[in-house]
Design an enzyme around this catalytic site. Structure first.
Site, PDB file in Angstrom:
ATOM      1  N   THR A  97       9.787  -0.687   5.906  1.00  0.00           N
ATOM      2  CA  THR A  97       8.425  -0.708   6.788  1.00  0.00           C
ATOM      3  C   THR A  97       7.480  -1.654   6.404  1.00  0.00           C
ATOM      4  OG1 THR A  97       7.162   0.507   5.185  1.00  0.00           O
ATOM      5  CG2 THR A  97       8.500   1.805   6.562  1.00  0.00           C
ATOM      6  N   ASP A  98       7.704  -2.599   5.642  1.00  0.00           N
ATOM      7  CA  ASP A  98       6.981  -4.037   5.423  1.00  0.00           C
ATOM      8  C   ASP A  98       7.626  -4.987   6.446  1.00  0.00           C
ATOM      9  OD1 ASP A  98       5.770  -6.143   4.680  1.00  0.00           O
ATOM     10  OD2 ASP A  98       6.216  -5.997   2.474  1.00  0.00           O
TER      11      ASP A  98
END
Length: 263
Positions: A97-98
């Site tokens: 999710t980064d």
């Protein structure tokens, strides 16, 4: 609270090692991403601990440097980053999710893209993914009725919002679905899509009656990051078929008709 949880997870290098091994297996078993030379480095377990994670060396530089390559190569990379993002969410339900561009390393010599840093990788519930895919599909088709009804089912709306909030939610969804709305080529570089996605933030702050599902905070950050990378690369790519393939193969378990097989 979401940020606090993420920080705790990112400091757990044993979990990150397991995340990396799992993502590597997904990538290696995906014919399209393998063909596109998307790679996850091996973890060196003998040299890894709870405080240190050791992996293979990955050659190359951050992927934003690809903007200096020819249009075809930039398009190839951007399209496969979108493919990866959609596979992570809708097929594997396991997403890094980064959106930091430093987590994608591009090797000019081989045309390979290395994926690194899996500390902030999350797993998504099947029920949420089913509902969110219906929202994305409705948004791509500018199907306002389905978008709004599914948003209530999934927990984005209560059903008691005022007109300002409902219009902002609908238009935000339509903007998100814009790259997938047509079978033609979408020009990310000229779209201004991420800026328009954030235009409705003030309406959300003032008129939202319920916080969105917790998963949305990390998911939208990754999606906006993928769109921003496509903008940075000046990508001109077809996107509709990527979403159609996902929806066609998806097994919904929410008791509703399949959106492509209901007739």
């Amino acid at each position: 609270d979401v940020g606090r949880k993420e920080l705790t997870v990112e400091c757990d290098y044993v979990q990150e090692m397991n995340n990396q091994k799992r993502m590597k297996a997904y990538i290696e078993n995906d014919p399209e991403l393998t063909k596109a030379r998307f790679l996850v480095p091996n973890v060196i377990e003998d040299l890894s601990t709870a405080e240190v994670l050791t992996t293979e060396y990955c050659p190359g530089g951050t992927i934003d440097k690809v903007m200096f390559l020819d249009q075809d190569e930039r398009n190839r990379i951007a399209r496969n980053i979108l493919r990866l993002t959609m596979k992570e969410l809708f097929v594997w339900r396991f997403m890094q999710t980064d959106p930091n561009w430093g987590n994608f390393l591009y090797d000019v010599g081989t045309g390979s893209t290395y994926l690194i840093d899996f500390g902030s990788t999350l797993e998504y519930d099947k029920s949420f993914v089913d509902g969110y895919l219906r929202i994305v599909w409705a948004s791509a088709n500018r199907d306002g009725a389905t978008l709004m009804s599914q948003s209530r089912i999934t927990g984005f709306l209560t059903g008691k919002e005022n007109g300002i909030m409902l219009e902002a939610h609908k238009m935000s969804g339509f903007t998100m679905g814009e790259p997938f709305a047509s079978a033609g080529t979408y020009n990310f570089g000229e779209s201004g899509i991420t800026g328009r996605m954030s235009e409705h933030g003030s309406a959300f702050l003032q008129h939202r009656l319920t916080p969105p599902p917790e998963e949305v905070y990390t998911l939208h950050r990754k999606l906006v990051g993928a769109f921003n990378l496509c903008i940075k690369l000046g990508a001109k790519i077809k996107c509709r078929d990527l979403l159609e393939e996902i929806v066609e193969d998806h097994v919904f378990e929410d008791g509703q008709d399949h959106p492509l097989k209901s007739n």
